[in-house]
Scaffold this motif. Structure first.
Motif, PDB file in Angstrom:
ATOM      1  N   LYS A  68       5.365   0.225   1.437  1.00  0.00           N
ATOM      2  CA  LYS A  68       6.451   0.846   1.204  1.00  0.00           C
ATOM      3  C   LYS A  68       7.005   1.583   0.092  1.00  0.00           C
ATOM      4  O   LYS A  68       6.899   2.297  -0.314  1.00  0.00           O
ATOM      5  N   LEU A  71       4.218   2.928  -1.541  1.00  0.00           N
ATOM      6  CA  LEU A  71       4.107   4.454  -1.183  1.00  0.00           C
ATOM      7  C   LEU A  71       5.016   5.154  -1.932  1.00  0.00           C
ATOM      8  O   LEU A  71       4.986   6.706  -1.991  1.00  0.00           O
ATOM      9  N   ALA A 105       3.808   9.454   4.961  1.00  0.00           N
ATOM     10  CA  ALA A 105       3.418   8.449   4.870  1.00  0.00           C
ATOM     11  C   ALA A 105       5.000   6.948   4.104  1.00  0.00           C
ATOM     12  O   ALA A 105       5.418   6.447   5.415  1.00  0.00           O
ATOM     13  N   THR A 106       5.517   7.874   3.269  1.00  0.00           N
ATOM     14  CA  THR A 106       6.924   6.750   3.056  1.00  0.00           C
ATOM     15  C   THR A 106       7.841   6.972   4.073  1.00  0.00           C
ATOM     16  O   THR A 106       8.520   5.776   4.296  1.00  0.00           O
ATOM     17  N   TYR A 109       6.715   5.292   7.239  1.00  0.00           N
ATOM     18  CA  TYR A 109       6.652   3.910   7.092  1.00  0.00           C
ATOM     19  C   TYR A 109       8.199   3.140   7.326  1.00  0.00           C
ATOM     20  O   TYR A 109       8.475   1.943   7.597  1.00  0.00           O
TER      21      TYR A 109
END
Length: 120
Positions: A68, A71, A105-106, A109
């Motif tokens: 994370k 990202l 995505a960050t 997640y």
């Protein structure tokens, strides 16, 4: 655990403010001051994220939070690329797409991890 909760709230606040500043800077014609303030928020995001990452290392979740963290750094990188290329008059479409992908995505997640909100 109180430190983690306080750090999490501070971290969320910094990235929400940074996203708003980024959108303002991306849509404004002359955004040098906003861009400089946004760079300060990049530093705050990285510091608060690193503090959370350091604290989670003792709970055995370092790799997940490390992904994370990576990202998040990629998201910040794409934000900076969009603004710098915009100021130079170069095309930014690819970096907008990468920014959206890395941001999604960050967030996905981050909310999926144990310290995140239970959205997924």
């Amino acid at each position: 655990m109180s430190f983690l909760t306080d750090s999490t709230h501070l971290h969320i606040t910094t990235w929400v403010v940074a996203i708003v500043l980024f959108l303002v800077a991306a849509l404004a014609t002359n955004s040098k001051a906003v861009h400089m303030i946004l760079r300060l928020f990049y530093i705050l995001i990285i510091i608060t994220g690193a503090a959370l990452f350091y604290k989670t290392m003792s709970y055995g979740m370092g790799m997940e939070y490390g992904i994370k963290f990576l990202l998040g750094v990629l998201t910040i990188g794409m934000m900076e690329m969009v603004l710098v290329r915009k100021s130079k008059g170069k095309p930014t479409t690819m970096f907008w797409i990468l920014f959206a992908v890395f941001l999604f995505a960050t967030l996905f997640y981050g909310f999926k991890l144990p310290m995140g909100a239970k959205l997924f």
